[in-house]
Scaffold this motif. Structure first.
Motif, mmCIF file in Angstrom:
data_model
loop_
_atom_site.group_PDB
_atom_site.id
_atom_site.type_symbol
_atom_site.label_atom_id
_atom_site.label_comp_id
_atom_site.label_asym_id
_atom_site.label_seq_id
_atom_site.Cartn_x
_atom_site.Cartn_y
_atom_site.Cartn_z
ATOM 1 N N MET A 104 -2.781 74.213 54.961
ATOM 2 C CA MET A 104 -2.002 75.383 55.354
ATOM 3 C C MET A 104 -1.671 75.352 56.849
ATOM 4 N N ILE A 105 -2.670 74.985 57.645
ATOM 5 C CA ILE A 105 -2.444 74.929 59.081
ATOM 6 C C ILE A 105 -1.433 73.849 59.421
ATOM 7 N N GLN A 106 -1.516 72.704 58.708
ATOM 8 C CA GLN A 106 -0.544 71.637 58.948
ATOM 9 C C GLN A 106 0.874 72.103 58.638
ATOM 10 N N LEU A 107 1.030 72.911 57.573
ATOM 11 C CA LEU A 107 2.345 73.419 57.207
ATOM 12 C C LEU A 107 2.884 74.366 58.281
ATOM 13 N N ILE A 108 2.025 75.243 58.795
ATOM 14 C CA ILE A 108 2.450 76.161 59.853
ATOM 15 C C ILE A 108 2.842 75.389 61.102
ATOM 16 N N PHE A 109 2.074 74.342 61.422
ATOM 17 C CA PHE A 109 2.399 73.529 62.593
ATOM 18 C C PHE A 109 3.764 72.853 62.419
ATOM 19 N N LEU A 110 4.038 72.329 61.238
ATOM 20 C CA LEU A 110 5.332 71.699 60.990
ATOM 21 C C LEU A 110 6.471 72.714 61.089
ATOM 22 N N LEU A 111 6.242 73.944 60.573
ATOM 23 C CA LEU A 111 7.266 74.974 60.672
ATOM 24 C C LEU A 111 7.555 75.325 62.129
ATOM 25 N N ALA A 112 6.493 75.434 62.933
ATOM 26 C CA ALA A 112 6.690 75.721 64.360
ATOM 27 C C ALA A 112 7.417 74.580 65.057
ATOM 28 N N LEU A 113 7.090 73.359 64.684
ATOM 29 C CA LEU A 113 7.768 72.206 65.272
ATOM 30 C C LEU A 113 9.257 72.216 64.924
ATOM 31 N N LEU A 114 9.558 72.543 63.665
ATOM 32 C CA LEU A 114 10.958 72.627 63.258
ATOM 33 C C LEU A 114 11.669 73.772 63.962
ATOM 34 N N LEU A 115 10.955 74.889 64.156
ATOM 35 C CA LEU A 115 11.550 76.021 64.854
ATOM 36 C C LEU A 115 11.970 75.639 66.268
ATOM 37 N N CYS A 116 11.138 74.831 66.935
ATOM 38 C CA CYS A 116 11.460 74.434 68.300
ATOM 39 C C CYS A 116 12.518 73.340 68.356
ATOM 40 N N LEU A 117 12.547 72.460 67.340
ATOM 41 C CA LEU A 117 13.451 71.311 67.381
ATOM 42 C C LEU A 117 14.827 71.599 66.804
ATOM 43 N N ILE A 118 14.867 72.345 65.688
ATOM 44 C CA ILE A 118 16.130 72.507 64.957
ATOM 45 C C ILE A 118 17.226 73.133 65.816
ATOM 46 N N PRO A 119 16.941 74.200 66.595
ATOM 47 C CA PRO A 119 18.045 74.747 67.401
ATOM 48 C C PRO A 119 18.547 73.795 68.473
ATOM 49 N N LEU A 120 17.713 72.848 68.909
ATOM 50 C CA LEU A 120 18.148 71.953 69.982
ATOM 51 C C LEU A 120 19.226 70.988 69.510
ATOM 52 N N ILE A 121 19.103 70.521 68.264
ATOM 53 C CA ILE A 121 20.057 69.524 67.769
ATOM 54 C C ILE A 121 21.459 70.113 67.643
ATOM 55 N N PRO A 122 21.650 71.210 66.865
ATOM 56 C CA PRO A 122 23.005 71.783 66.838
ATOM 57 C C PRO A 122 23.417 72.383 68.170
ATOM 58 N N GLY A 123 22.418 72.811 68.965
ATOM 59 C CA GLY A 123 22.757 73.377 70.260
ATOM 60 C C GLY A 123 23.407 72.357 71.170
ATOM 61 N N VAL A 124 22.853 71.141 71.200
ATOM 62 C CA VAL A 124 23.405 70.094 72.059
ATOM 63 C C VAL A 124 24.701 69.539 71.477
ATOM 64 N N ILE A 125 24.673 69.209 70.159
ATOM 65 C CA ILE A 125 25.874 68.643 69.535
ATOM 66 C C ILE A 125 27.019 69.650 69.528
ATOM 67 N N GLY A 126 26.699 70.893 69.175
ATOM 68 C CA GLY A 126 27.738 71.919 69.120
ATOM 69 C C GLY A 126 28.260 72.316 70.483
ATOM 70 N N LEU A 127 27.592 71.893 71.551
ATOM 71 C CA LEU A 127 28.082 72.146 72.902
ATOM 72 C C LEU A 127 28.906 70.985 73.422
ATOM 73 N N ILE A 128 28.427 69.764 73.196
ATOM 74 C CA ILE A 128 29.083 68.589 73.775
ATOM 75 C C ILE A 128 30.421 68.296 73.084
ATOM 76 N N LEU A 129 30.434 68.323 71.734
ATOM 77 C CA LEU A 129 31.659 67.966 71.018
ATOM 78 C C LEU A 129 32.817 68.909 71.336
ATOM 79 N N PRO A 130 32.652 70.242 71.266
ATOM 80 C CA PRO A 130 33.785 71.110 71.660
ATOM 81 C C PRO A 130 34.162 70.966 73.126
ATOM 82 N N ALA A 131 33.172 70.655 73.996
ATOM 83 C CA ALA A 131 33.508 70.477 75.408
ATOM 84 C C ALA A 131 34.465 69.314 75.616
#
Length: 596
Positions: free
Chosen positions: A1-28
């Motif tokens: 259970m703890i491993q699952l929560i850790f993975l969810l937190a990791l995804l929470l921190c990582l997932i916005p960065l990927i579309p955030g960077v790509i969605g910023l650079i390509l339209p720019a």
């Protein structure tokens, strides 16, 4: 259970960065197929570079953002040098939480009502006979001086709070004792011994303050310069253009803001390295008489050295100094404290002519007019705040427990990313990515964005309690037959519960203050107290603005007060005396207190 929560937190921190960077650079680079931009190019950057007043906007951003950070750093160091480990510090420390509880928007509205040309300060000056007709206004002044001072005053309590564990870790009483025995004065000891160790340890909070100052939008809309505006406000205006074909220009501006923030933080890091590591002669020359004259250039205020509360550091030459007053700190208390009364008076003022100190007529008409909207907006704000804070609490506890078990935790750079990356730059790319997902899930996107920005603050709030927890208590309880869950609930949870309660209050406060995530990912369909307060502060009736500013400032203060009372009551009912960690540990392990 703890491993699952850790993975969810990791995804929470990582997932916005990927579309955030790509969605910023390509339209720019002008690649946005849904709008017909299918050929990458530099046309958006060309428009941005040749935009009239761009250089002035960049200079204003640097002056207000970097200037407020340097001022806050100087204020913090001077206050620590003057009051640390004294009776005055204990009183000062009790004021930090209320100061931090007030959101930036409520503080900016109250600051404007207090220091505008028709504010209370100018009314008071007129009353005592000082004319203010030609006085310089600090609200929306063309140089951004008022905004810089407001940010510096608001961020100083934050840096003071972040300095508490740092100075406790450094054991300043011992350092000062040794420095005094070598002939250093109190000011020389702080400047040459403590400051080089303190400055690198508060690098992350200082970076967060600088990044916020460079990219802040809501405060700049209320009290910042207007012609020209700061770079963040200029990009926000581009982003709100009704013509979607102009989005590449806004994306290029957001990328420029990101690069400007990164270069500024790099410059600050280089200056810190040069001061602390590169140029060491001023630290190693010793306590010489001629150095005492040169150190005067580094003094921000001339003040007597404090009497230390420690018995090991109480030089007789300082015995006559008084530390009961908080003369240096009073502006950082007085201005935020005056904000609430100013907003309260304005919210019921029907007629208030200049230069009267108080209104001549009062009315509750504006409260009655806005009461239904206030309930709806407060419900939206509290729902988002409670949902994001409780979710962040679960994720933070899971990550800290996983780190304790496996000695592997979230990288500090990943946790710090939401704190030091400009919200406008990151959220622009995230919003572009949400356009590609069918359906109108605005509440879900806003909740996700609040959770993304709440989680780092809550994680850092709990980190100290988990690091200071004695793992031997778990081992002892397990040896007595308790399960893992029973050990956590009956042994560990009571000790870290004060930090958990305070962490929830911090998370709620952070969520209630979110303006850009709610506006951008909610597409204007999710309204909160903060979004309405910023909108109304831009030129609507002052009475209505005061109502929303008062509610927006009171909600976090209510939750901080509730957390403080809950911790005090919990400690009283559990122990019948103030909570002390050593007594609690002895009771748990030995079954009785240990008396010396």
């Amino acid at each position: 259970m703890i491993q699952l929560i850790f993975l969810l937190a990791l995804l929470l921190c990582l997932i916005p960065l990927i579309p955030g960077v790509i969605g910023l650079i390509l339209p720019a680079f002008s690649w946005l197929p849904p709008l017909g931009h299918q050929t990458p190019g530099l046309s958006a950057f060309t428009i941005v570079i040749h935009w009239p007043g761009l250089g002035e906007s960049i200079l204003l951003s640097l002056f207000t953002g970097l200037g407020s950070s340097i001022l806050a750093l100087l204020f913090t160091f001077t206050i620590l040098q003057r009051y640390w480990d004294s009776e005055g510090w204990r009183r000062l420390e009790r004021t930090l939480s209320p100061m931090l509880a007030m959101p930036h928007v409520a503080f900016a509205i109250g600051f404007a009502f207090l220091l505008s040309p028709s504010g209370w300060l100018y009314r008071l000056l007129e009353t005592v006979g000082i004319p203010t007709g030609q006085a310089f206004s600090l609200i929306q002044d063309p140089y951004g001086v008022g905004m810089m001072l407001a940010l510096a005053i608001k961020e100083t309590p934050f840096l003071l709070m972040m300095s508490i564990p740092v100075l406790q870790q450094l054991q300043t009483a011992r350092l000062l004792t040794v420095a005094t025995s070598l002939g250093y004065s109190h000011r020389q000891s702080w400047l040459t011994v403590i400051m080089p160790q303190w400055l690198p340890l508060i690098r992350l909070p200082l970076f967060a303050v600088a990044a916020y100052g460079l990219s802040v939008v809501d405060v700049a809309l209320i009290i910042g310069p207007t012609r020209p505006t700061t770079l963040a406000v200029l990009i926000w205006q581009w982003f709100n253009e009704p013509d979607l074909h102009l989005l590449p220009r806004a994306a290029a501006g957001a990328l420029l803001l990101l690069l400007l923030t990164a270069l500024t933080l790099l410059l600050m890091r280089l200056c810190e390295h040069a001061l602390v590591r590169g140029w060491k002669s001023w630290q190693l020359n010793g306590a010489r008489a001629h150095r005492h004259r040169r150190l005067n250039a580094f003094r921000l205020f001339r003040c007597p050295a404090p009497i230390s509360a420690s018995k090991n550091y109480a030089p007789s030459s300082m015995a006559s100094s008084s530390t009961t007053g908080l003369g240096l700190y009073w502006p950082f208390v007085a201005i935020p404290v005056l904000v609430i009364p100013v907003l309260a008076v304005w919210s019921v003022a029907l007629r208030w002519r200049f230069p009267d100190l108080l209104p001549s007529r009062y009315s509750l008409r504006f409260w009655q007019q806005e009461i239904l909207s206030l309930f709806e907006l407060a419900a939206n704000s509290l729902t988002l705040a409670l949902a994001s804070s409780l979710t962040a609490l679960i994720l933070a506890i899971g990550c800290l427990e996983y780190r304790q078990q496996t000695q592997r935790g979230l990288p500090i750079w990943l946790i710090a990313t939401p704190l030091v990356v400009p919200q406008l730059s990151l959220l622009f790319g995230v919003q572009i990515a949400t356009y590609l997902i069918p359906g109108q899930h605005y509440w879900l996107w806003v909740y996700w964005s609040h959770l993304f920005f709440v989680f780092p603050y809550l994680y850092l709030t709990l980190d100290g309690a988990w690091r200071s927890y004695d793992i031997r208590l778990d081992q002892c309880s397990r040896s007595l037959g308790m399960t893992t869950w029973q050990t956590w609930w009956k042994v560990k949870r009571p000790q870290v519960q004060p930090a958990m309660i305070m962490g929830v209050a911090v998370g709620i406060s952070v969520s209630l203050a979110q303006y850009l995530p709610t506006q951008m990912l909610g597409a204007g369909r999710i309204s909160t107290i903060t979004t309405e307060a910023v909108a109304l502060a831009s030129g609507q009736d002052r009475r209505v603005s005061a109502i929303y500013g008062l509610i927006q400032g009171s909600l976090p203060f209510f939750f901080f007060t509730l957390a403080f009372v809950a911790n005090r009551l919990t400690s009283h009912y559990r122990h019948g005396r103030p909570y002390t960690r050593s007594t609690l540990a002895d009771d748990t392990v030995c079954g009785k207190p240990h008396y010396k």
